[in-house]
Motif scaffolding. Structure first.
Motif, PDB file in Angstrom:
ATOM      1  N   PHE A 243       0.829  -1.208   0.000  1.00 56.79           N
ATOM      2  CA  PHE A 243       0.000   0.000   0.000  1.00 56.79           C
ATOM      3  C   PHE A 243       0.865   1.261   0.000  1.00 56.79           C
ATOM      4  O   PHE A 243       0.563   2.225  -0.696  1.00 56.79           O
ATOM      5  N   PHE A 244       1.947   1.243   0.775  1.00 57.88           N
ATOM      6  CA  PHE A 244       2.814   2.414   0.812  1.00 57.88           C
ATOM      7  C   PHE A 244       3.526   2.619  -0.518  1.00 57.88           C
ATOM      8  O   PHE A 244       3.762   3.751  -0.930  1.00 57.88           O
ATOM      9  N   SER A 245       3.847   1.532  -1.210  1.00 58.62           N
ATOM     10  CA  SER A 245       4.492   1.666  -2.521  1.00 58.62           C
ATOM     11  C   SER A 245       3.542   2.264  -3.550  1.00 58.62           C
ATOM     12  O   SER A 245       3.984   2.785  -4.572  1.00 58.62           O
TER      13      SER A 245
ATOM     14  N   VAL B 175      -5.825   1.203  -5.375  1.00 58.78           N
ATOM     15  CA  VAL B 175      -5.383  -0.014  -6.071  1.00 58.78           C
ATOM     16  C   VAL B 175      -5.907  -0.032  -7.503  1.00 58.78           C
ATOM     17  O   VAL B 175      -5.203  -0.460  -8.425  1.00 58.78           O
ATOM     18  N   GLN B 176      -7.120   0.453  -7.717  1.00 64.61           N
ATOM     19  CA  GLN B 176      -7.651   0.534  -9.085  1.00 64.61           C
ATOM     20  C   GLN B 176      -6.771   1.432  -9.948  1.00 64.61           C
ATOM     21  O   GLN B 176      -6.460   1.098 -11.089  1.00 64.61           O
ATOM     22  N   GLY B 177      -6.391   2.572  -9.399  1.00 65.64           N
ATOM     23  CA  GLY B 177      -5.525   3.486 -10.144  1.00 65.64           C
ATOM     24  C   GLY B 177      -4.195   2.826 -10.480  1.00 65.64           C
ATOM     25  O   GLY B 177      -3.701   2.934 -11.610  1.00 65.64           O
ATOM     26  N   ALA B 178      -3.626   2.120  -9.525  1.00 63.40           N
ATOM     27  CA  ALA B 178      -2.346   1.440  -9.750  1.00 63.40           C
ATOM     28  C   ALA B 178      -2.469   0.346 -10.806  1.00 63.40           C
ATOM     29  O   ALA B 178      -1.517   0.075 -11.540  1.00 63.40           O
ATOM     30  N   ASN B 179      -3.653  -0.251 -10.914  1.00 62.39           N
ATOM     31  CA  ASN B 179      -3.888  -1.289 -11.907  1.00 62.39           C
ATOM     32  C   ASN B 179      -4.403  -0.727 -13.232  1.00 62.39           C
ATOM     33  O   ASN B 179      -4.793  -1.486 -14.113  1.00 62.39           O
ATOM     34  N   LYS B 180      -4.434   0.586 -13.321  1.00 60.91           N
ATOM     35  CA  LYS B 180      -4.843   1.293 -14.540  1.00 60.91           C
ATOM     36  C   LYS B 180      -6.271   0.968 -14.959  1.00 60.91           C
ATOM     37  O   LYS B 180      -6.582   0.855 -16.142  1.00 60.91           O
ATOM     38  N   ILE B 181      -7.144   0.823 -13.977  1.00 61.24           N
ATOM     39  CA  ILE B 181      -8.565   0.644 -14.242  1.00 61.24           C
ATOM     40  C   ILE B 181      -9.095   1.990 -14.742  1.00 61.24           C
ATOM     41  O   ILE B 181      -8.654   3.050 -14.303  1.00 61.24           O
ATOM     42  N   ASP B 182     -10.054   1.945 -15.641  1.00 63.52           N
ATOM     43  CA  ASP B 182     -10.589   3.151 -16.262  1.00 63.52           C
ATOM     44  C   ASP B 182     -11.140   4.132 -15.216  1.00 63.52           C
ATOM     45  O   ASP B 182     -11.839   3.723 -14.276  1.00 63.52           O
ATOM     46  N   TYR B 183     -10.859   5.403 -15.430  1.00 62.62           N
ATOM     47  CA  TYR B 183     -11.291   6.463 -14.520  1.00 62.62           C
ATOM     48  C   TYR B 183     -12.806   6.475 -14.336  1.00 62.62           C
ATOM     49  O   TYR B 183     -13.292   6.690 -13.227  1.00 62.62           O
ATOM     50  N   SER B 184     -13.552   6.248 -15.412  1.00 69.13           N
ATOM     51  CA  SER B 184     -15.012   6.336 -15.317  1.00 69.13           C
ATOM     52  C   SER B 184     -15.562   5.323 -14.311  1.00 69.13           C
ATOM     53  O   SER B 184     -16.531   5.606 -13.611  1.00 69.13           O
ATOM     54  N   TYR B 185     -14.936   4.154 -14.219  1.00 73.47           N
ATOM     55  CA  TYR B 185     -15.375   3.158 -13.246  1.00 73.47           C
ATOM     56  C   TYR B 185     -15.076   3.645 -11.830  1.00 73.47           C
ATOM     57  O   TYR B 185     -15.913   3.518 -10.923  1.00 73.47           O
TER      58      TYR B 185
ATOM     59  N   SER C 122       6.732   4.481 -11.483  1.00 73.84           N
ATOM     60  CA  SER C 122       7.478   3.228 -11.378  1.00 73.84           C
ATOM     61  C   SER C 122       7.869   2.725 -12.760  1.00 73.84           C
ATOM     62  O   SER C 122       9.003   2.304 -12.982  1.00 73.84           O
ATOM     63  N   LEU C 123       6.943   2.782 -13.711  1.00 79.21           N
ATOM     64  CA  LEU C 123       7.229   2.366 -15.079  1.00 79.21           C
ATOM     65  C   LEU C 123       8.299   3.266 -15.690  1.00 79.21           C
ATOM     66  O   LEU C 123       9.236   2.789 -16.343  1.00 79.21           O
ATOM     67  N   PHE C 124       8.172   4.575 -15.468  1.00 79.36           N
ATOM     68  CA  PHE C 124       9.150   5.520 -15.996  1.00 79.36           C
ATOM     69  C   PHE C 124      10.542   5.218 -15.432  1.00 79.36           C
ATOM     70  O   PHE C 124      11.524   5.210 -16.159  1.00 79.36           O
ATOM     71  N   THR C 125      10.619   4.948 -14.130  1.00 83.54           N
ATOM     72  CA  THR C 125      11.894   4.633 -13.484  1.00 83.54           C
ATOM     73  C   THR C 125      12.498   3.358 -14.081  1.00 83.54           C
ATOM     74  O   THR C 125      13.699   3.305 -14.359  1.00 83.54           O
ATOM     75  N   LYS C 126      11.681   2.342 -14.293  1.00 80.25           N
ATOM     76  CA  LYS C 126      12.161   1.090 -14.885  1.00 80.25           C
ATOM     77  C   LYS C 126      12.678   1.316 -16.302  1.00 80.25           C
ATOM     78  O   LYS C 126      13.734   0.800 -16.682  1.00 80.25           O
ATOM     79  N   LEU C 127      11.942   2.090 -17.087  1.00 79.39           N
ATOM     80  CA  LEU C 127      12.373   2.372 -18.456  1.00 79.39           C
ATOM     81  C   LEU C 127      13.675   3.167 -18.474  1.00 79.39           C
ATOM     82  O   LEU C 127      14.555   2.935 -19.301  1.00 79.39           O
ATOM     83  N   LYS C 128      13.797   4.105 -17.552  1.00 81.24           N
ATOM     84  CA  LYS C 128      15.006   4.917 -17.438  1.00 81.24           C
ATOM     85  C   LYS C 128      16.209   4.024 -17.104  1.00 81.24           C
ATOM     86  O   LYS C 128      17.275   4.158 -17.706  1.00 81.24           O
ATOM     87  N   ARG C 129      16.011   3.104 -16.160  1.00 78.23           N
ATOM     88  CA  ARG C 129      17.079   2.166 -15.796  1.00 78.23           C
ATOM     89  C   ARG C 129      17.473   1.294 -16.986  1.00 78.23           C
ATOM     90  O   ARG C 129      18.648   1.066 -17.238  1.00 78.23           O
TER      91      ARG C 129
END
Length: 183
Positions: free
Chosen positions: A8-10, A112-122, A168-175
């Motif tokens: 949750f903190f992550s 958690v929905q936001g982190a899982n990229k669930i649609d905003y409208s939902y 997190s994705l941006f950091t991974k891509l940068k690495r």
């Protein structure tokens, strides 16, 4: 095993504007949920913890929503008794404590929905559903802005989860880009 609190903190839980009471409720929820969530992670090692957390939080939200709906009849009967015995003014001071838990479970679920990229409208629809369920509580507070503030707070959690996973994705891509340049 996955540490549920760390997970949750992550997602940026500490970035949300939470009162001490909110933090205590969330900590109790996490403490109570950790053994079950660890069992789920152990049983489904083929799945990412974040995906499992979405399923777990969906279940917990459903339970909280059902519990809230089932308890409303008893709550309204109790409120009527208070109004008839101590008067409307004093009866309005009685606040259903379950509303805080329901709101915070929804807040965690939207994170958690936001982190899982669930649609905003939902996510927005779920925030509106919560507001419909707890409308009596909000009306009793005599604060007409409270419902919109709560909706914004819930959607802030959604966006925090989304933002965290994007970073997190941006950091991974940068690495990965740095590693490919070093070779």
């Amino acid at each position: 095993m996955t540490d549920l609190k760390h997970l949750f903190f992550s997602l940026g839980l500490e970035q949300l504007d939470l009162s001490e009471k909110d933090k205590n409720i969330i900590n109790a929820f996490i403490h109570e949920s950790t053994p079950r969530f660890n069992d789920i992670c152990h049983q489904r090692q083929d799945k990412e913890p974040l995906a499992l957390l979405l399923g777990y939080m969906t279940q917990q939200h459903h339970i909280a929503s059902s519990r809230w709906t089932e308890q409303q009849t008893a709550y309204h009967q109790m409120q009527s008794v208070f109004q008839s015995t101590v008067g409307v003014e004093h009866a309005s001071k009685f606040i259903n404590q379950d509303v805080d838990e329901y709101i915070l479970i929804t807040l965690l679920w939207l994170l958690v929905q936001g982190a899982n990229k669930i649609d905003y409208s939902y996510a927005n629809e779920q925030a509106e559903t919560l507001l419909d369920h707890i409308s009596e509580e909000i009306k009793q507070s005599n604060d007409s802005k409270k419902d919109e503030q709560l909706r914004q707070r819930l959607l802030q959690a959604y966006y925090q989860g989304k933002k965290t996973t994007q970073q997190s994705l941006f950091t991974k891509l940068k690495r990965m880009f740095r590693l490919s340049q070093q070779q």
